[in-house]
Design an enzyme around this catalytic site. Structure first.
Site, PDB file in Angstrom:
ATOM      1  N   ALA A 108     -55.518   4.668   5.232  1.00 54.20           N
ATOM      2  CA  ALA A 108     -56.523   4.590   4.171  1.00 54.20           C
ATOM      3  C   ALA A 108     -55.891   3.927   2.960  1.00 54.20           C
ATOM      4  O   ALA A 108     -54.669   3.786   2.875  1.00 54.20           O
ATOM      5  CB  ALA A 108     -57.047   5.975   3.809  1.00 54.20           C
ATOM      6  N   LYS A 109     -56.726   3.522   2.031  1.00 50.57           N
ATOM      7  CA  LYS A 109     -56.240   2.996   0.759  1.00 50.57           C
ATOM      8  C   LYS A 109     -57.368   3.090  -0.245  1.00 50.57           C
ATOM      9  O   LYS A 109     -58.548   3.034   0.116  1.00 50.57           O
ATOM     10  CB  LYS A 109     -55.789   1.532   0.904  1.00 50.57           C
ATOM     11  CG  LYS A 109     -54.694   1.148  -0.071  1.00 50.57           C
ATOM     12  CD  LYS A 109     -53.368   1.743   0.348  1.00 50.57           C
ATOM     13  CE  LYS A 109     -52.229   1.294  -0.553  1.00 50.57           C
ATOM     14  NZ  LYS A 109     -50.929   1.766  -0.068  1.00 50.57           N
TER      15      LYS A 109
END
Length: 420
Positions: A108-109
């Site tokens: 994720a980011k």
């Protein structure tokens, strides 16, 4: 076909890398989009009351690439150039990084398009808390666990933890990693990425027969990663001859006095102007002769234009995506350069973030020595597997690392199947 919402040079670069590895692994066409495209992407508007009484609306993002192996994991960056495509690319690289190192996470980011240097502490806190409030339906210790990245730090993570905990009605330290130790953070977390870079550089020097004592290193990006890597390498006898930050760089062929440099940076907030060193631009710094070159700043720094002129033996990618596919083609024809690819080289941060998450879930904390021992064991295994595939199949270190990570996610998706 890449959806237009992700259209950016960085996302195209990540997809190019994936497509090459997918061909190598012979992944069926009907599974490639499932592996490549993010599971979820969220865009939010963040109204913030500024100190002058006005209201400014910022744009924030969070991308979760896949949840096949566990909750998603990845940093949050505050930077003026953050885009959804960039965040999506970083989430994809985080997926392969976690799989390569055997962590039970998807990638994720997140990010907010802002300049944190121009915000007061109060404005930064209000921005962080409102951004967190918008993310609450999509994050959680078993769903998505943020961490610090460019422009964020332990204090920002503490605000996120507090906002989330107030919303659910009890303290949830496992909602983020990279927190202050006093709030459930892990010893060694802040230094983990830089220490991991230094450890892998040491392993590469051993592999190539380069003695650490007297070797030279150049580091682009003297932030948390670059500065810690510099100190760790200097302790082994490596001479740091040049460093840079967003404002410019400095160079001294005889070696920089890191203790004096760190005192100067703490006072002036930049390396520029440090005595007993000459000025050098970030572009020029990458071309300086050295044994070890560590790009630890932004993406796409080593390109088709400068790759042929780099003068190093080891290229250790402390940043995410610092080398473009065009540069990779050129570097593949330069056996004199040994590359430690980004998803391996900078994985120390997410590995110790995993340790912090585990400690928070158990409410049982480890000493720094135990953290470092476990970190180096995982790095050693990942380096060994990558190097073995590199030699066995005659592919680049980047190709080997990506192949291992992508294959593990692909196999997990096949095993779990497609519902309904």
């Amino acid at each position: 076909m890449i959806p237009s919402v992700y259209d950016s040079p960085v996302f195209h670069m990540a997809c190019q890398q994936f497509d090459l590895v997918a061909d190598f692994l012979d992944i069926p066409d009907n599974l490639r989009d499932r592996l490549k495209l993010p599971r979820r992407a969220l865009t939010v508007s963040i109204p913030v009351r500024m100190d002058d009484g006005s209201t400014q609306v910022f744009t924030g993002y969070r991308v979760q690439h896949h949840l096949t192996l566990g909750p998603t994991k990845g940093g949050i960056r505050f930077h003026p150039d953050v885009t959804l495509g960039e965040v999506a690319a970083l989430s994809m690289w985080m997926s392969w990084k976690c799989a390569l190192t055997g962590l039970p996470y998807g990638g994720a980011k997140g990010g907010v398009c802002c300049d944190p240097g121009k915000l007061s502490v109060g404005e930064l806190e209000r921005l962080t808390r409102r951004y967190t409030q918008e993310l609450i339906p999509f994050i959680g210790p078993q769903l998505d666990v943020p961490a610090p990245d460019m422009g964020t730090n332990e204090q920002v993570m503490a605000w996120i933890m507090d906002t989330y905990s107030l919303q659910v009605g009890h303290c949830v330290p496992g909602i983020v990693t990279g927190k202050p130790v006093g709030l459930g953070g892990s010893l060694g977390r802040r230094e983990s990425t830089g220490r991991g870079v230094a450890y892998l550089v040491s392993r590469a020097m051993d592999t190539l027969g380069i003695p650490a004592d007297g070797a030279t290193a150049v580091i682009q990006g003297y932030g948390n990663v670059g500065s810690v890597a510099a100190i760790s390498l200097a302790k082994q006898g490596v001479k740091i001859t040049a460093v840079s930050d967003a404002f410019g760089g400095i160079h001294n062929p005889q070696g920089l006095d890191l203790m004096a440099l760190n005192e100067y940076v703490a006072k002036n907030k930049t390396v520029v102007g440090f005595p007993e060193a000459t000025s050098v631009s970030n572009a020029e710094l990458l071309l300086l002769p050295c044994d070890i070159l560590i790009p630890a700043a932004l993406e796409r720094q080593i390109t088709g234009e400068n790759a042929a002129r780099i003068q190093c033996r080891i290229l250790a990618e402390g940043a995410n995506g610092p080398t473009t596919p065009e540069a990779d083609v050129i570097l593949s024809q330069r056996p004199d350069i040994f590359i430690i690819p980004d998803i391996l080289c900078n994985s120390g941060g997410v590995i110790v973030s995993y340790f912090e998450w585990v400690q928070d879930l158990q409410s049982f904390f480890w000493g720094e020595g135990e953290v470092l021992d476990k970190l180096f064991r995982i790095l050693e295994q990942a380096f060994g597997q990558t190097f073995q595939l590199h030699k066995k199949r005659g592919v680049s270190m980047r190709f080997a690392a990506l192949s291992l990570g992508i294959k593990r996610v692909w196999e997990a998706k096949q095993t779990r199947g497609l519902y309904p």
